[in-house]
Design an enzyme around this catalytic site. Structure first.
Site, PDB file in Angstrom:
ATOM      1  N   HIS A   1       0.823  -1.210   0.000  1.00  0.00           N
ATOM      2  CA  HIS A   1       0.000   0.000   0.000  1.00  0.00           C
ATOM      3  C   HIS A   1       0.849   1.248   0.000  1.00  0.00           C
ATOM      4  CE1 HIS A   1      -4.195  -1.424   1.452  1.00  0.00           C
ATOM      5  NE2 HIS A   1      -4.084  -1.367   0.148  1.00  0.00           N
TER       6      HIS A   1
ATOM      7  N   ARG B   1      -8.480  -7.613 -11.835  1.00  0.00           N
ATOM      8  CA  ARG B   1      -8.234  -8.875 -11.142  1.00  0.00           C
ATOM      9  C   ARG B   1      -9.340  -9.074 -10.106  1.00  0.00           C
ATOM     10  NH1 ARG B   1      -2.406  -7.153 -11.780  1.00  0.00           N
ATOM     11  NH2 ARG B   1      -1.288  -8.922 -12.635  1.00  0.00           N
TER      12      ARG B   1
ATOM     13  N   ARG C   1     -11.438 -10.208 -15.360  1.00  0.00           N
ATOM     14  CA  ARG C   1     -10.938 -11.582 -15.390  1.00  0.00           C
ATOM     15  C   ARG C   1     -11.676 -12.378 -14.328  1.00  0.00           C
ATOM     16  NH1 ARG C   1      -4.721 -12.666 -14.297  1.00  0.00           N
ATOM     17  NH2 ARG C   1      -5.315 -12.134 -12.173  1.00  0.00           N
TER      18      ARG C   1
ATOM     19  N   GLU D   1      -1.195 -17.746 -20.879  1.00  0.00           N
ATOM     20  CA  GLU D   1      -0.158 -17.686 -19.846  1.00  0.00           C
ATOM     21  C   GLU D   1       0.412 -19.068 -19.529  1.00  0.00           C
ATOM     22  OE1 GLU D   1      -1.786 -15.763 -16.364  1.00  0.00           O
ATOM     23  OE2 GLU D   1      -3.693 -16.795 -16.524  1.00  0.00           O
TER      24      GLU D   1
ATOM     25  N   ASN E   1       3.509 -12.581 -16.951  1.00  0.00           N
ATOM     26  CA  ASN E   1       4.101 -12.973 -15.659  1.00  0.00           C
ATOM     27  C   ASN E   1       4.114 -14.497 -15.545  1.00  0.00           C
ATOM     28  OD1 ASN E   1       3.872 -10.234 -15.285  1.00  0.00           O
ATOM     29  ND2 ASN E   1       2.084 -10.382 -13.968  1.00  0.00           N
ATOM     30  N   ASP E   2       2.947 -15.087 -15.787  1.00  0.00           N
ATOM     31  CA  ASP E   2       2.886 -16.546 -15.687  1.00  0.00           C
ATOM     32  C   ASP E   2       3.524 -17.214 -16.904  1.00  0.00           C
ATOM     33  OD1 ASP E   2       1.782 -17.320 -13.209  1.00  0.00           O
ATOM     34  OD2 ASP E   2      -0.100 -16.416 -13.816  1.00  0.00           O
TER      35      ASP E   2
ATOM     36  N   ARG F   1       7.981 -17.127 -10.183  1.00  0.00           N
ATOM     37  CA  ARG F   1       7.937 -15.664 -10.255  1.00  0.00           C
ATOM     38  C   ARG F   1       8.103 -14.987  -8.912  1.00  0.00           C
ATOM     39  NH1 ARG F   1       1.669 -14.634 -12.107  1.00  0.00           N
ATOM     40  NH2 ARG F   1       1.773 -12.674 -11.021  1.00  0.00           N
TER      41      ARG F   1
ATOM     42  N   CYS G   1      -1.039  -8.088 -20.797  1.00  0.00           N
ATOM     43  CA  CYS G   1      -1.449  -7.470 -19.534  1.00  0.00           C
ATOM     44  C   CYS G   1      -0.536  -7.844 -18.368  1.00  0.00           C
ATOM     45  CB  CYS G   1      -2.899  -7.820 -19.203  1.00  0.00           C
ATOM     46  SG  CYS G   1      -3.140  -9.571 -18.867  1.00  0.00           S
TER      47      CYS G   1
HETATM   48  C1  PEP Z   1       0.120 -12.670 -15.694  1.00  0.00           C
HETATM   49  O1  PEP Z   1       0.278 -13.832 -15.329  1.00  0.00           O
HETATM   50  O2  PEP Z   1       0.909 -12.067 -16.451  1.00  0.00           O
HETATM   51  C2  PEP Z   1      -1.051 -11.919 -15.244  1.00  0.00           C
HETATM   52  C3  PEP Z   1      -1.333 -10.724 -15.739  1.00  0.00           C
HETATM   53  O3  PEP Z   1      -1.802 -12.475 -14.270  1.00  0.00           O
HETATM   54  P1  PEP Z   1      -1.400 -12.456 -12.716  1.00  0.00           P
HETATM   55  O4  PEP Z   1      -0.160 -11.602 -12.568  1.00  0.00           O
HETATM   56  O5  PEP Z   1      -2.566 -11.915 -12.005  1.00  0.00           O
HETATM   57  O6  PEP Z   1      -1.138 -13.909 -12.486  1.00  0.00           O
HETATM   58 MG    MG Z   2      -1.372 -14.900 -14.385  1.00  0.00          MG
END
Ligand code: PEP
Ligand code: MG
Length: 754
Positions: free
Chosen positions: A362, A469, A505, A603, A626-627, A637, A674
């Site tokens: 935060h 999210r 999502r 992902e 990210n995933d 990650r 994203c």
């Molecule tokens: C991702 O995996 O890139 C993604 C946007 O989803 P999250 O980070 O919420 O897993």
């Molecule tokens: Mg993800």
């Protein structure tokens, strides 16, 4: 030998500081191995030399006086070769350099082993014998084991600046600390160290006689803290829009939640006094959040701790020092709360440095909203020694300079002035379209999940929400929200952005995101029950959410659905069936609806290979880099140990993205990115070249990425991508992209300054 090893390791680990650890190791090794000398040399990269830091056997006055230039002497040779050197007679080696101050002229046998941590040579551990002798293999492994043990302590001390202090042999010398980027920008100022006013953990149990009076006392404290938070929020109201202040509302809400207050009250009724009941309740709640693997939720643990401290202060008010501020204050603390940040007089705060937390805390979110640089997660922050010290916080690279040299200070003063210019320049772009000079529109959207994200997203010029999210509102509750509660949550964001699109999502829990009230215990959570898998196994949860989303969008029609963690077409087919069923139910209830567009997240690597089959079934694709990076590179990650391997610019990730864009476009379906990659200005250039149709990122990154889009033609980005297709190393790719930004006058986006 094994026993000796264990004993030494225990003693080294128990040493209070590095100097003591080094002293312990040299004395213990000398005794255990029966050698004549044991010494440790540490690298001083600034002066390009090795410094004798501890010895048992050589003259003591040589400590920190004897130095060997990099490349000179046997110690350097060991470091250079990164392997042990076992010499019968050191003096006969061509690289031998005699240091007379040590009195070492009488020693011949030499065994030196490098001290290495994360591939970096930190120093050299050496044993010597008077007589010419080759050490045994056992001696060698013994020393190698101890060197490995020592490396952890040394690198810890290196990060905290302790080594620098030892090398300087003066406590007042400057040093640098390393943390994580929290909020971009650079700040020069003076450290105001925050201490918790009282230590909740050290509160003892105490029996109470009048339980009702104690409950009353506790409830009064709760009300007082709620008031305190509201007035803090009010004091910030002139600086932040109402929506940003929702952060404080969240704390007030948390405090009003049955689980926290009732839990403490139950404990009081059992007979403990309010402070003791509070302690147990807070510890329990903190553990609840900390045990969630998701980084965002772990950060909420600090909110709970903050509430605990505030309540404790109310329950035993003495001891809270009124905080004073320097004209340019950098707040420093083990853990800084958003509330503490707000307590400072406006204008005085220029930076934040916190030992805990990350960019999702935060306090980092608030710092970004206020435009204040923040460095988070400075693990070895010597909080006790920083009060009033001159500091520089570099929120780009997560660096902190303590007592900077005049040259460093001047450099950062210049950078700070340039940063102010950069921010002003970025501001002028807010209302301009995200369009390349050759006319290609690349809509930039925001990633949200918190109410507090909405206002900054709107202010940043986001053309909608590319990733909402939905698990976030699920996570900050103590049970599954019902259909109507969810409808209200989604309606809020849909209204805020209408008529702009909002991509919601569906619930993406599991993996690193567990709900406190829906525990999932698995050995391999990232490869387990995650995202769409849970939704399909629990259609009642999924259908409730789908109906809530559809009802929320009534009259606005700006909601789109996005399915997470898709690994094959069967999941999409079943999900689409349920979406249609929810749609029919809502229509039957009388709502006037259009079927929302549906997209899938790419992902999981299997989705890359099936991209065409997926594209045929849905309206759009969104790449969760990210995933995708985590699964393609087999790099967790959230694991700091392998963090350097997590690189979205890895050629494999770029190759996968290329395949996704080409496959989707073959079926006329748009592709968005994203994941965090979309907000990285260097990566954005690459995504432009790949032909990605839109990008979704945090509000703070949006103006920076817009500048990239407005500065490069897609043709240029394509040419660059072609050039990079010959590159095999992610670091080289980043260097080339940064260089391109630099040449275009956009270097300020990826480093301090303009
Ligand atoms: C991702 O995996 O890139 C993604 C946007 O989803 P999250 O980070 O919420 O897993
Ligand atoms: Mg993800």
């Amino acid at each position: 030998m094994l026993d000796a090893l264990r004993r030494i390791i225990l003693k080294v680990n128990a040493a209070p500081n590095l100097q003591e650890a080094l002293r312990v190791i040299v004395t213990q090794i000398k005794a255990a191995m029966g050698v004549d000398v044991c010494s440790v040399y540490l690298a001083d990269p600034e002066r390009e030399q090795y410094v004798l830091m501890a010895t048992e056997g050589y003259r003591q006055h040589a400590v920190r006086r004897v130095t060997l230039a990099f490349g000179k002497g046997l110690v350097s040779q060991v470091a250079q070769r990164e392997e042990p050197m076992n010499l019968e007679d050191a003096a006969s080696h061509p690289r031998y350099a005699l240091a007379l101050e040590t009195g070492e002229d009488v020693y011949r046998g030499f065994l030196g082993v490098p001290i290495i941590q994360h591939r970096r040579v930190l120093g050299v551990l050496v044993i010597r014998k008077r007589e010419a002798c080759k050490f045994s293999d056992d001696d060698e492994t013994f020393l190698v084991t101890l060197a490995a043990q020592l490396s952890g302590a040394i690198s810890h001390a290196d990060a905290s600046g302790e080594i620098n202090e030892l090398l300087q042999d003066r406590g007042s010398e400057r040093y640098n600390l390393k943390g994580l980027p929290g909020a971009p920008g650079v700040a020069l100022g003076r450290a105001r160290v925050l201490y918790p006013p009282a230590d909740l953990k050290s509160i003892p149990d105490r029996e109470v006689q009048d339980v009702e009076a104690e409950v009353k006392r506790f409830r009064a404290a709760v009300l007082a803290v709620q008031d305190e938070l509201r007035s803090l929020s009010a004091s910030l109201a002139s600086q932040l829009p109402r929506e940003d202040l929702a952060l404080f509302d969240a704390l007030v809400l948390m405090l009003g939640s049955d689980s926290l207050v009732n839990n403490a009250v139950t404990r009081i009724r059992v007979g403990n006094w309010a402070q003791g009941a509070l302690r147990d309740t807070i510890i329990e709640h903190v553990a609840l959040f900390e045990n969630v693997d998701d980084a965002y939720m772990r950060e909420r643990a600090s909110d709970v701790r903050d509430l605990g401290q505030r309540l404790l202060t109310q329950l035993q008010p003495q001891g809270l020092e009124p905080e004073t501020a320097y004209p340019r204050t950098i707040l420093v603390g083990e853990e800084i709360s958003a509330g503490q940040l707000a307590e400072l007089p406006s204008g005085a705060l220029v930076g934040v440095v916190s030992a805990r937390g990350s960019s999702t805390s935060h306090v980092a979110i608030l710092a970004r909203a206020l435009g204040i640089p923040a460095v988070m997660g400075v693990e070895d922050l010597p909080v006790g020694r920083l009060e009033g010290q001159e500091l520089i916080a570099d929120g780009y690279w997560g660096r902190v300079f303590v007592r900077p040299s005049p040259t460093v200070r001047e450099e950062f003063q210049r950078l700070e002035a340039e940063e102010a210019e950069l921010t002003a320049d970025l501001h002028t772009q807010v209302d301009l379209p995200a369009q390349t000079p050759d006319g290609v529109r690349v809509p930039l959207l925001a990633n949200t999940g918190l109410r507090a994200d909405i206002a900054p997203s709107l202010r940043s010029g986001a053309e909608g929400v590319g990733l909402y999210r939905t698990e976030v509102p699920f996570m900050i509750r103590d049970r599954f929200p019902g259909e109507e509660e969810q409808r209200r949550i989604y309606r809020h964001v849909l209204e805020a952005f209408a008529p702009r699109p909002v991509i919601l999502r569906t619930l993406d829990v599991g993996g690193d995101k567990a709900l406190p009230y829906f525990p999932i215990q698995e050995d391999n959570p990232f490869l387990g029950w995650r995202g769409i898998r849970i939704s399909l196994d629990h259609p009642e949860i999924f259908l409730t959410q789908l109906r809530a989303i559809m009802k929320a969008s009534a009259g606005l029609w700006n909601a789109k659905l996005l399915l997470p963690m898709i690994s094959g077409v069967a999941e999409v087919d079943v999900a689409l069936g349920l979406i249609r069923r929810a749609f029919n139910e809502v229509v039957e209830e009388g709502a006037e609806l259009d079927m929302p567009e549906v997209g899938v997240m790419i992902e999981v690597p299997s989705a890359v290979y099936q991209v065409e089959a997926l594209a045929r079934r849905v309206d759009f694709l969104s790449v969760g880099t990210n995933d995708l990076t985590q699964y393609l590179l087999a790099v967790d990650r959230n694991n700091a140990r392998v963090a350097p391997l997590f690189d979205t610019l890895h050629p494999a990730v770029i190759g996968a993205l290329r395949q996704v864009v080409e496959g989707a476009h073959r079926h006329g379906k748009p592709v968005s990115v994203c994941g965090e990659m979309a907000g990285d200005p260097a990566a954005a250039l690459l995504l432009l070249g790949l032909g990605v149709d839109s990008l979704s990122m945090s509000a703070a990154s949006l103006p920076r990425v817009k500048w990239v889009i407005r500065s490069f033609t897609q043709a240029r980005a394509r040419a660059l991508l072609e050039e990079l297709s010959g590159y095999e190393d992610p670091l080289a790719i980043r260097a080339r992209l940064n260089d391109e930004l630099e040449q275009a006058g956009l270097g300020g986006l990826v480093r301090p300054g303009k």
